[in-house]
Design an enzyme around this catalytic site. Structure first.
Site, short mmCIF file in Angstrom:
data_model
loop_
_atom_site.label_atom_id
_atom_site.label_comp_id
_atom_site.label_asym_id
_atom_site.label_seq_id
_atom_site.Cartn_x
_atom_site.Cartn_y
_atom_site.Cartn_z
N CYS A 118 0.82 -1.23 0.00
CA CYS A 118 0.00 0.00 0.00
C CYS A 118 0.85 1.27 0.00
O CYS A 118 0.35 2.34 -0.34
CB CYS A 118 -0.95 0.00 1.19
N HIS A 252 -3.39 7.73 1.59
CA HIS A 252 -3.74 6.37 1.19
C HIS A 252 -5.16 6.09 1.66
O HIS A 252 -5.53 6.43 2.80
CB HIS A 252 -2.75 5.38 1.82
N ASN A 282 -9.93 0.09 -0.74
CA ASN A 282 -8.47 0.19 -0.66
C ASN A 282 -7.85 -0.45 -1.90
O ASN A 282 -7.89 -1.67 -2.05
CB ASN A 282 -7.98 -0.51 0.62
#
Ligand code: ACO
Length: 329
Positions: A118, A252, A282
């Site tokens: 990520c 993020h 996500n």
């Protein structure tokens, strides 16, 4: 310290995004997974995600790259470097970046992948900035692209509801040194001791399988706000900026509670935060450039705005960067 005046400014001059065609709402997911729209929205803010069917990671990356090139007014020939952040490459090798190079026809560019889960986009941005600053090329295409759904265990409701697929891209350009423009700072960190709270239980040299995401969600949550805010403090100090000089926090997009926790910790106006997690879920390395693309397209982010990026993911790996967006007029 900002950008030392003797080095080129690394400007962010184009942005693009690409999502798979298939949209899956929480309610649709709840038909096959033991969950509910209410639980997912309450804990994460996620309402829906896009999931690949026939699309490969490289297809999403190429879609985002084409849009970023168009936005920058450039062609594939203008690109010298392609850095692609992904945890879900088309194949183990060659790199997905090399597939993107071929599909775009960007044959002047050298191309490689980066794996920081990520945190992939902030890592790719930091690496591309360094390459451009040291004269390895004039323009870099930086992509975050994921088919993260390929790593999900659809019988594990604690993870499968959280993720989606997509790609985002930016173009970086080395320009004449202009004080306080372009990438102003980049901060990267890793702590491999936290491997067991977020990992994939497969891989070529461990099991010979692709594997699935395994996560101790509450443990990751605890690390997220603490590590992200200290990385962002570090990036702000390095860029000689204070939180009130941030025009947009583009974080993020893992969980609305983490994003709002960061906003409060920084003392930022809630209106200065770009939130796309409800629409995209996500998307790992793609989440920051997809969020950036959304806010550039709808006119919120404009040339000259100061942006703050931050991300954390498996490794644990995390980082932050401060960028004055666009080209000086
Ligand atoms: N639907 C319904 N119930 C569920 C689901 C689901 N999808 N998933 C878990 N539950 C249940 C659990 O079984 C548990 O039930 P119990 O109390 O009867 O045992 C209950 O919900 C609470 O579970 P917790 O894991 O404690 O829930 P929490 O409030 O911590 O939320 C979450 C979980 C959303 C994963 C949260 O911890 C989180 O967001 N963590 C950050 C992790 C993250 O975002 N990772 C992404 C990758 S890393 C990154 O990008 C930052």
């Amino acid at each position: 310290m900002g950008n030392p005046i003797s080095l080129p400014s690394i400007l962010m001059v184009g942005v693009g995004g690409c999502l798979p065609a298939r949209l899956v709402s929480n309610d649709e997911l709840a038909k096959t997974v033991d969950t509910s729209d209410e639980w997912i929205q309450q804990r994460t803010g996620i309402k829906q995600r896009y999931l690949v069917e026939d699309e490969r990671t490289s297809d999403l990356a190429v879609g985002a790259a084409r849009q970023a090139l168009k936005h920058a007014g450039l062609s594939a020939d203008d690109i010298d470097i392609i850095v692609l952040a992904t945890t879900t490459p088309n194949d183990t090798f060659p790199s997905t970046a090399s597939v993107v190079q071929k599909d775009l026809g960007a044959f002047n560019a050298f191309a490689f992948d980066i794996q920081a889960v990520c945190a992939g986009f902030v890592y790719a941005l930091g690496v591309a900035e360094s390459l451009l600053k040291t004269g390895q090329g004039k323009r870099a295409l930086v992509i975050g692209a994921e088919s993260f759904s390929k790593l999900l265990d659809w019988d594990d409701r604690t993870t499968c509801v959280l993720f989606g697929d997509g790609a985002g891209a930016v173009i970086l350009e080395a320009g004449a040194p202009v004080d306080d423009w372009g990438v102003l700072s980049s901060v990267l960190h890793t702590d491999g001791r936290y491997r067991d709270i977020l990992y994939v239980d497969g891989g070529p040299s461990e099991t010979g399988t692709v594997g699935h995401v395994r996560m101790k969600g509450p443990d990751v949550f605890k690390h997220a706000v603490e590590k992200l805010s200290s990385a962002l403090d570090e990036a702000l100090t390095k860029a000689d900026k204070t939180p009130d000089e941030i025009d947009w926090l583009v974080p993020h997009q893992a969980n609305l509670r983490i994003i709002n926790g960061m906003q409060k910790k920084l003392g930022l106006d809630p209106q200065k935060v770009v939130r796309t997690v409800s629409e995209h879920a996500n998307t790992s390395a793609a989440s920051i450039p997809l969020a950036l693309n959304t806010a550039v397209r709808d006119g919120r982010i404009q040339s000259g705005h100061v942006l703050a990026f931050e991300a954390i993911g498996g490794g644990l790996s995390w980082g932050a960067s401060i960028v004055r967006f666009g080209r000086p007029s």
